[in-house]
Design a protein around this motif. Sequence first.
Motif, short mmCIF file in Angstrom:
data_model
loop_
_atom_site.label_atom_id
_atom_site.label_comp_id
_atom_site.label_asym_id
_atom_site.label_seq_id
_atom_site.Cartn_x
_atom_site.Cartn_y
_atom_site.Cartn_z
N VAL A 222 8.69 -7.83 4.24
CA VAL A 222 8.24 -7.07 5.41
C VAL A 222 7.06 -6.15 5.09
N SER A 223 6.86 -5.84 3.83
CA SER A 223 5.69 -5.10 3.37
C SER A 223 5.57 -5.35 1.88
N ALA A 224 4.48 -4.91 1.29
CA ALA A 224 4.29 -5.16 -0.14
C ALA A 224 5.49 -4.64 -0.93
N GLN A 225 6.12 -5.52 -1.70
CA GLN A 225 7.24 -5.19 -2.58
C GLN A 225 8.50 -4.76 -1.82
N LYS A 226 8.64 -5.14 -0.56
CA LYS A 226 9.85 -4.77 0.18
C LYS A 226 10.36 -5.94 1.00
N LEU A 227 11.65 -6.24 0.80
CA LEU A 227 12.32 -7.28 1.56
C LEU A 227 13.22 -6.67 2.62
N SER A 228 13.54 -7.47 3.63
CA SER A 228 14.49 -7.04 4.64
C SER A 228 15.18 -8.26 5.21
N LEU A 229 16.44 -8.08 5.63
CA LEU A 229 17.16 -9.14 6.32
C LEU A 229 16.75 -9.08 7.79
#
Length: 342
Positions: A7-14
């Motif tokens: 969802v953004s640089a270096q960040k995941l989201s379900l």
Amino acid sequence: MKAISLVSAQKLSLVSLDEFKTLPADGVEIEIVLSGICGTDLAVLSGREEGQVGIVRGHEAVGVVVNVGTDVTRTRKGMRVVVDPNEYCGNCAYCNSAKTHLCSGGSNAGLNIAGVNKHGTFAERFITHERFVHGIPDDMSWETAVLIEPVACILNNIEQASIKAGDRVLLLGSGPMSLVAQILLRGMGVHTRATDLNTFRIEFGHSLGLDIVHPRDLECLGPNQEKFDVVIDTVGNQLETAASRVSRGGRIVLFGFNGDYKYSLPAKHFLVNAISIIAAGEYNQHFPLALRIAHRLPELGKLVTHLYPLEAYSAVFDSLLNDPCAPTIKSVFTPNPKHLSR
């Protein structure tokens, strides 16, 4: 549909993907059963590699076909399949020269790769074209099958480096890809030695009959064991060590990814000693062979040590990124665990 997206640089989201793309005439829709976490996923989250924001990650996957397009001929509903994530166009100059791994006809003027520059397989469902789907033998476990894509990667490097029976190969690092490589090379009659800092990985490798040591133990090798025909850097920042351990006339294989790593090439040393550096790139039509070889090596499935639901993504990646001594080898997501009993 639930999926894990960058969802953004270096960040995941379900996330929930409400719009699911239309099934093309040659399309195959798959319920994903297992999708492996790759070192490239970790490289993106740690900032060592760039990732395309908004893309569902995941590219090592197996599943069950739930729908097929009108032009599909060899794939049927209910089939257990493995996904080839490298979706070459088949029409560009490279594809027409049988170099599909260098495809320049994708949507980003290059190879379309699921989980990299198009939606991938950390999701409940996935759609691809039939030519990128391969049936799994009935007697192959899901755990072995999910490693077919890594096997294809390694076969490409073995081929490009001309590794043959009787060669002595040193693998720097013993993560999941290296362990797959060691099992494959052993099956070819290649003598391997590998290193790792993680004592769990060393002991796990020993349980499979593999020769893995701590890097400091390389200094204890006898005079007849100091050099290797091939050195494979599976970490991505070990070229200095590789150059010191490769024999005259030997080959160094670049395998690990680290976009921040730089190496000052001692050109004369490489020239005088006839040392080659091999950069194989993506695999090129290796999936059918990878599937056949994996079928002969069911022990590959032992490398899958941890299964997780998609919802556990945050804790899973936190552990893999921040605990280098974690007692794990290959971690995979199970978007549709109902199929695991098959």
